[in-house]
Design an enzyme around this catalytic site. Sequence first.
Site, short mmCIF file in Angstrom:
data_model
loop_
_atom_site.label_atom_id
_atom_site.label_comp_id
_atom_site.label_asym_id
_atom_site.label_seq_id
_atom_site.Cartn_x
_atom_site.Cartn_y
_atom_site.Cartn_z
N GLN A 20 2.03 9.25 -5.87
CA GLN A 20 1.30 8.73 -4.72
C GLN A 20 -0.08 9.36 -4.72
O GLN A 20 -0.22 10.57 -4.94
CB GLN A 20 2.03 9.06 -3.42
CG GLN A 20 3.45 8.48 -3.33
CD GLN A 20 3.44 6.99 -2.99
OE1 GLN A 20 3.05 6.18 -3.82
NE2 GLN A 20 3.85 6.66 -1.80
N SER A 21 -1.11 8.56 -4.43
CA SER A 21 -2.48 9.04 -4.58
C SER A 21 -2.97 9.93 -3.45
O SER A 21 -3.76 10.83 -3.67
CB SER A 21 -3.43 7.84 -4.72
OG SER A 21 -3.13 7.09 -5.87
N SER A 22 -2.54 9.67 -2.24
CA SER A 22 -3.10 10.38 -1.08
C SER A 22 -2.00 10.69 -0.08
O SER A 22 -0.92 10.10 -0.10
CB SER A 22 -4.18 9.53 -0.41
OG SER A 22 -3.61 8.36 0.15
N GLN A 25 -1.09 7.71 1.91
CA GLN A 25 -0.18 6.80 1.22
C GLN A 25 1.25 7.31 1.28
O GLN A 25 2.19 6.54 1.47
CB GLN A 25 -0.61 6.63 -0.25
CG GLN A 25 0.15 5.54 -0.99
CD GLN A 25 -0.33 5.39 -2.42
OE1 GLN A 25 -0.41 6.35 -3.16
NE2 GLN A 25 -0.62 4.17 -2.81
N GLN A 202 -9.01 8.75 -4.45
CA GLN A 202 -7.96 8.93 -5.43
C GLN A 202 -8.07 7.94 -6.55
O GLN A 202 -7.23 7.81 -7.39
CB GLN A 202 -6.58 8.80 -4.76
CG GLN A 202 -6.45 9.65 -3.50
CD GLN A 202 -6.57 11.13 -3.78
OE1 GLN A 202 -6.28 11.55 -4.90
NE2 GLN A 202 -6.98 11.92 -2.83
#
Length: 202
Positions: A20-22, A25, A202
């Site tokens: 997961q990027s952030s 998220q 990200q």
Amino acid sequence: MNDRIGRHHLERLAIVYVRQSSHKQVRDNKESRRRQRALDARATQLGWDKEKVLILEEEKARSGSSTAERSAYRKVSELVFQNQVGIILAVEVSRWSRDSVAWQMLLRDCIYSNVLLADEQRLYDPNDPHDNASLGMQGVMAEYELRIIRKRMLECWWEKSRTLRDLSRDWHRLCRGPGHRIGKTPQCASAKQLGPHVPEIQ
């Protein structure tokens, strides 16, 4: 079973890589995580036994722009180097990396160790010239996309900052206009105080 998949592939692990990027998220986009983890079913459809499917997930939100502090990514690389991996699955190339240099290094290791790659639709063999070119271009585009997103977000942030600065300046002028006593001028926040922090990209 796909003719690109050999017995030597099936005897090794099928790794599902989840990232997961952030933090936003992780908190709000639960469907993304479920979608990534659901690739274990694709691995079994391709011929791997369930006990051979290993899901490696980053413990915290991690950007694909760097391999730093991505323990799951390092584990994937180690297993590939040790010839324990038959295939790596992710929903798209950008889940693996948005750094084209790191991506090319992973591709090189997959070539040497004869490791396949797969997303939700396609199966890739890095040893195949056409697949290798396609994967390489996807890695370049993933990094390019990240740079464009970063550029646009920073431009929007600076524009918002300039707007807040202008509003703050106009408010000060209004406060000091005719009919107002300077001593009773309300305290006006600066644009720096009003503006948000630059978002992590990200």
